[in-house]
Design an enzyme around this catalytic site. Structure first.
Site, PDB file in Angstrom:
ATOM      1  N   SER A 190       0.810  -1.462  -0.042  1.00 10.43           N
ATOM      2  CA  SER A 190       0.057   0.124  -0.040  1.00 10.43           C
ATOM      3  C   SER A 190       0.995   1.450   0.150  1.00 10.43           C
ATOM      4  O   SER A 190       2.113   1.176  -0.110  1.00 10.43           O
ATOM      5  CB  SER A 190      -0.862  -0.205   1.384  1.00 10.43           C
ATOM      6  OG  SER A 190      -0.165   0.346   2.285  1.00 10.43           O
ATOM      7  N   LYS A 191       0.295   2.451   0.002  1.00 12.29           N
ATOM      8  CA  LYS A 191       0.956   3.665  -0.114  1.00 12.29           C
ATOM      9  C   LYS A 191       2.001   3.641   1.049  1.00 12.29           C
ATOM     10  O   LYS A 191       2.926   4.521   0.793  1.00 12.29           O
ATOM     11  CB  LYS A 191       0.002   4.533   0.106  1.00 12.29           C
ATOM     12  CG  LYS A 191      -0.884   5.023  -1.065  1.00 12.29           C
ATOM     13  CD  LYS A 191      -0.716   6.368  -1.541  1.00 12.29           C
ATOM     14  CE  LYS A 191      -1.700   6.543  -2.783  1.00 12.29           C
ATOM     15  NZ  LYS A 191      -1.849   5.516  -3.850  1.00 12.29           N
TER      16      LYS A 191
END
Ligand code: GLU
Ligand code: ZN
Length: 486
Positions: free
Chosen positions: A253-254
């Protein structure tokens, strides 16, 4: 039957790096089998549709350098390849299941379903739809039909027994039917299909032989197998790809870094490096070879060598690939690659149009950068003169300003030699250092600061050659002026 595979993105956001890997494995599997690779846009969930996402799909794969044999933009015999253009087909197929007794209409209102959910919440009893409309009496059905409520169509899922299927990677998978979502909706009241119906109908009509997709879709397979059975169709072979995790074992994820292909692109990664690295996220050739061009992968990809275990996306490893690919390119290629980031940095002027100059810049940075986006910061002085510095920055340790100014005077012939591209310049520099009783690094330090504004920089003499005689002389004189307090 010859292999046909598909990548079926939903245009709900920018292409995720995990999606790109799924697309790549499908592409490579098709090539390795002499089969066809199809792009299908799964856009029936209109509430999540993002118009830019569609263009991003095309841009992403054009940039990465591989594409499909059939798809919305290239056409093909099984189109249309966009689900929102196929809604009549899904309606027809849902009706067929109703007629055959495998599906039924449900008139339950959102309010009734909400009450049902509320009564189930916190209880250990059965969850989900209670199959209320599956066996309506003729009178109740007549009343429902007259009510004006628009029905949905639900699949009859057997309450008992198990559904089994074979996954190429995970082997035999058995799923209790009681754990399948009871009688899921196939067709919504607005006439749009759900993912399950559209996905199964299209995989069948497009004659898909193998499904390679992310493991998060595994729980949908029992339901899909039930659907294939209801239609009387043979399901394709399934292959659920290993998960892509960050180094901490969490889903990528980010928090871990860039996740969309367009972000990697913006950060200065090369498409061939990214493709090479992606191929190794969950696949390996022989545990040692790491460098593969797309053409190599097309030849060598073997689906049997997919890993079962989750794969870790290692950003540092990707950087290594990127640096390796950058160094393998010609100076002209690197020049073309760095130009956009130099333009973006606002280095205006005619120098950007000077091919020989740009190739010189490329040669200067090629060995030292991992990412194209690092380049502008590294070579700003070539375009805009030295970064701001103070007089004392020019003074090597254990000397003083006067001595530093003298060193710069003595370095002037070297500046001229650098501008002439004199091959003897390194020897000259060493001799001068000896004569002055200074270390080479100390001797060059004032010149480096004068030219670049910094004590560390790409190779100095080559930099001076690129800057050109007038500007280099002026930079040295400015430095001497500073030291003498002018
Ligand atoms: N549209 C689904 C997705 O967004 C497709 C999943 C599948 O490949 O069946 O990934
Ligand atoms: Zn109902």
């Amino acid at each position: 039957m010859s292999v046909r595979v598909r990548y079926a993105p939903s245009p709900t956001g920018f292409q995720h790096i995990g999606g790109a890997r799924t697309a790549l494995f499908n592409y490579l599997f098709a090539r390795s089998q002499g089969g066809a690779f199809i792009l299908r846009i799964e856009d029936t969930d209109r509430s999540r549709f993002v118009p830019e996402a569609l263009q991003d799909i095309y841009d992403t794969y054009r940039w990465l350098g591989f594409g499909w044999d059939e798809g919305p933009d290239v056409g093909g015999p099984k189109g249309p390849y966009v689900q929102s253009e196929r809604t009549a087909l899904y309606r027809e197929h849902a009706e067929r299941l109703v007629a055959d007794g495998h599906a039924y209409r449900c008139w339950c209102t959102p309010e009734r379903l909400e009450r049902l959910r509320a009564s189930q919440a916190g209880s250990k009893g059965p969850q989900g739809y209670d199959r209320h409309c599956r066996e309506l009496s003729p009178a109740d059905r007549a009343a429902a039909e007259a009510s004006g409520v628009k029905p949905v169509i639900r699949l009859k899922v057997p309450a008992g027994g198990t559904t089994t299927f074979t996954d190429r990677l995970l082997g035999e998978v058995a799923w209790k039917n009681a754990d399948i979502n009871p009688d899921p909706v196939l067709l919504k009241s607005d006439g749009f299909p759900t993912y399950h119906l559209a996905n199964v109908v299209d995989d069948h009509l497009m004659e898909i032989t193998d499904i390679l997709r992310a493991q998060e879709w595994l729980p949908s397979v029992p339901l899909h197998v039930q659907l294939y059975r209801a239609f009387g169709w043979e399901p394709p072979r399934f292959c659920h790809l290993p998960m892509v995790l960050g180094k901490d074992g969490q889903k990528l994820s980010k928090r871990h870094g860039a996740t969309s292909v367009r972000e990697f692109r913006r950060q200065g990664y090369l498409p061939d490096a990214l493709v090479n690295y992606l191929a190794l996220v969950g696949w390996s050739y022989d545990d040692s070879r790491e460098l593969f061009s797309l053409a190599d992968l097309e030849r060598l990809f073997d689906v049997e060598k997919l890993n079962k275990a989750a794969a870790v996306f290692d950003y540092q490893k990707l950087d290594w690939f990127n640096g390796t690919y950058l160094r393998a390119k010609s100076q002209a290629e690197v020049a073309a690659l760095i130009r956009p980031s130099l333009e973006e940095a606002g280095f205006a002027g005619n120098r950007l149009g000077d091919a020989a100059f740009l190739e010189g810049v490329a040669g200067l940075v090629q060995e030292r950068v991992k990412l194209l986006t690092e380049v502008p910061g590294m070579v700003r002085y070539l375009f805009e003169g030295p970064a701001a510095y103070a007089a004392d920055d020019l003074v090597p340790k254990k000397t003083d300003r006067a001595r530093a100014a003298e060193m710069l005077e003595r370095l002037k012939p070297l500046v001229e030699a650098a501008c002439d591209g004199d091959p003897g310049i390194e020897v000259m520099a060493r001799e001068l250092a000896e004569r002055l009783g200074a270390k080479l690094g100390d001797l060059l330090m004032p010149l480096r600061v004068a030219i670049t504004g910094s004590k560390v920089s790409p190779p100095l003499f080559e930099s001076i050659g690129l800057i050109g005689r007038d500007r280099a002389r002026a930079a040295v004189d400015a430095a001497i002026g500073k030291l003498r307090g002018a």
